[in-house]
Design an enzyme around this catalytic site. Structure first.
Site, short mmCIF file in Angstrom:
data_model
loop_
_atom_site.label_atom_id
_atom_site.label_comp_id
_atom_site.label_asym_id
_atom_site.label_seq_id
_atom_site.Cartn_x
_atom_site.Cartn_y
_atom_site.Cartn_z
N ASP A 10 0.94 -1.20 0.09
CA ASP A 10 0.10 0.00 -0.02
C ASP A 10 0.97 1.31 -0.16
OD1 ASP A 10 -0.86 0.49 3.45
OD2 ASP A 10 1.01 -0.25 2.77
N ASP A 15 6.96 1.17 2.52
CA ASP A 15 6.71 0.36 1.48
C ASP A 15 7.78 0.58 0.21
OD1 ASP A 15 3.90 0.92 2.49
OD2 ASP A 15 3.47 -1.03 1.70
N ASP A 250 7.60 -1.86 7.12
CA ASP A 250 7.75 -2.79 5.95
C ASP A 250 9.00 -3.47 5.71
OD1 ASP A 250 5.16 -0.80 4.32
OD2 ASP A 250 4.99 -2.34 5.92
O1 RIB Z 1 1.87 -0.08 11.06
C1 RIB Z 1 2.79 0.06 10.32
C2 RIB Z 1 2.16 -0.45 8.84
O2 RIB Z 1 1.18 0.28 8.36
C3 RIB Z 1 3.43 -0.38 7.53
O3 RIB Z 1 2.78 -1.19 6.77
C4 RIB Z 1 3.05 0.95 6.91
O4 RIB Z 1 3.23 1.18 5.65
C5 RIB Z 1 1.32 1.17 7.38
O5 RIB Z 1 0.86 0.77 6.21
#
Ligand code: RIB
Length: 318
Positions: A10, A15, A250
């Site tokens: 996402d 990411d 991530d």
């Molecule tokens: O809680 C952290 C997660 O939430 C990570 O994947 C960040 O990109 C957000 O989506």
């Protein structure tokens, strides 16, 4: 043989970093990137993912549009940390257009790619788990064709970053997280919120990392500026635990999927997700007493080799 990955993202800032780490690894092949609602709305996730691939000269990698909303939960984003557009609110007038996207939908794409590479594909999930939940509903045999699943999400000490007890990816779609932890019986590794906080990168390293004289470093410095500012703010300090520094959430799951020797300590335990609690909806449940009688257990990451991790991050910007 190269490690074959599918990334379910996402694309938000961390990411983006995870994608760059995977692209920089010579022994890793990204077969496709599937996009999901999460840090920002799906259209922005798609645009951001293409921007990262353009920055890395890898627009050859197929990008597939996935679910634009959770199964049941109300839609929510994480703009306060990632920016409204999900990539630090630093728009690029020359960003690649959505005409570069694949026509095939993300869920069908991940099912087809894994069918073509049975037992060889590692799926890295750094978004809410909506695409993965729909995939197993569409094809119940999908999980057993996977080599492994790496997830960034959930929590081990009921600490939340979105609700009192909820980490964003699990809280953004609790039903999807429940389905995935219940139905994906392939080897599963989870980088939870508390783990990623404890493995945060010292700011001194971040300065050295982003000071590299490369276009990728300049790009990452631009898109992380807002998140860094937020991470260093007083009220954010309450949310994180242990080490002070940049939590690239991530990237821990991504790095472990690329090189599982990175994981130096983990615990194996059956897990689920709370769906009903006033305060605990979306919280990960760890069944140490084995009362849930679940055969499948997940590996909860506890420690990684920090020096090896830092080297992977340095390499991602060269
Ligand atoms: O809680 C952290 C997660 O939430 C990570 O994947 C960040 O990109 C957000 O989506």
């Amino acid at each position: 043989m190269k490690k074959k990955l599918i990334l379910d993202v996402d694309t938000g800032v961390d990411d983006a970093l995870g994608i760059m780490v995977a692209l920089a690894d010579p022994n890793t092949e990204i077969l496709g990137i599937t996009c999901c609602h999460g840090n920002t709305m799906l259209e922005n996730v798609l645009k951001n993912t293409l921007r990262v691939l353009k920055e890395c000269n890898r627009l050859d990698i197929p990008v597939y549009p996935g679910c634009s909303c959770p199964l049941l939960a109300r839609k929510q984003y994480a703009g306060d940390f990632h920016g409204k557009d999900g990539l630090g609110d630093v728009p690029d007038p020359n960003a690649p257009g959505l005409e570069l996207l694949q026509k095939k939908k993300a869920v069908q794409a991940m099912i087809d790619i894994v069918k073509e590479n049975p037992g060889e594909v590692t799926l890295v999930a750094t978004a809410p788990l909506t695409n993965l939940a729909v995939a197993v509903q569409l094809d119940p045999y999908f999980p057993q064709r996977l080599k492994a699943l790496y997830i960034m999400g959930g929590n081990t000490e009921s600490r939340g970053n979105t609700t009192v007890c909820g980490e964003f990816n699990f809280v953004a779609d609790p039903e999807a997280a429940y389905i995935v932890l219940d139905r994906y019986t392939c080897p599963t590794y989870i980088a939870t919120w508390e783990f990623t906080c404890r493995m945060s990168l010292p700011w001194s390293f971040c300065d050295q990392w982003l000071a590299q004289d490369t276009e990728k470093a300049a790009f990452l410095k631009k898109i992380t500026a807002l998140s860094f500012k937020r991470a260093q703010s007083k009220d954010y300090q309450k949310e994180i635990i242990a080490g002070k520094g940049f939590n690239s959430c991530d990237t821990y799951a991504m790095a472990a999927a690329i090189d599982d020797t990175l994981i130096t300590e983990s615990e194996e335990v059956a897990v689920s997700v709370e769906l009903e609690g006033t305060y605990t909806r979306g919280m990960m449940v760890l069944d140490y007493m084995e009362l849930l009688k679940k055969k499948h257990k997940a590996f909860i990451m506890k420690k990684i080799d920090s020096e090896k991790f830092k080297q992977m991050l340095m390499n991602s910007l060269k």
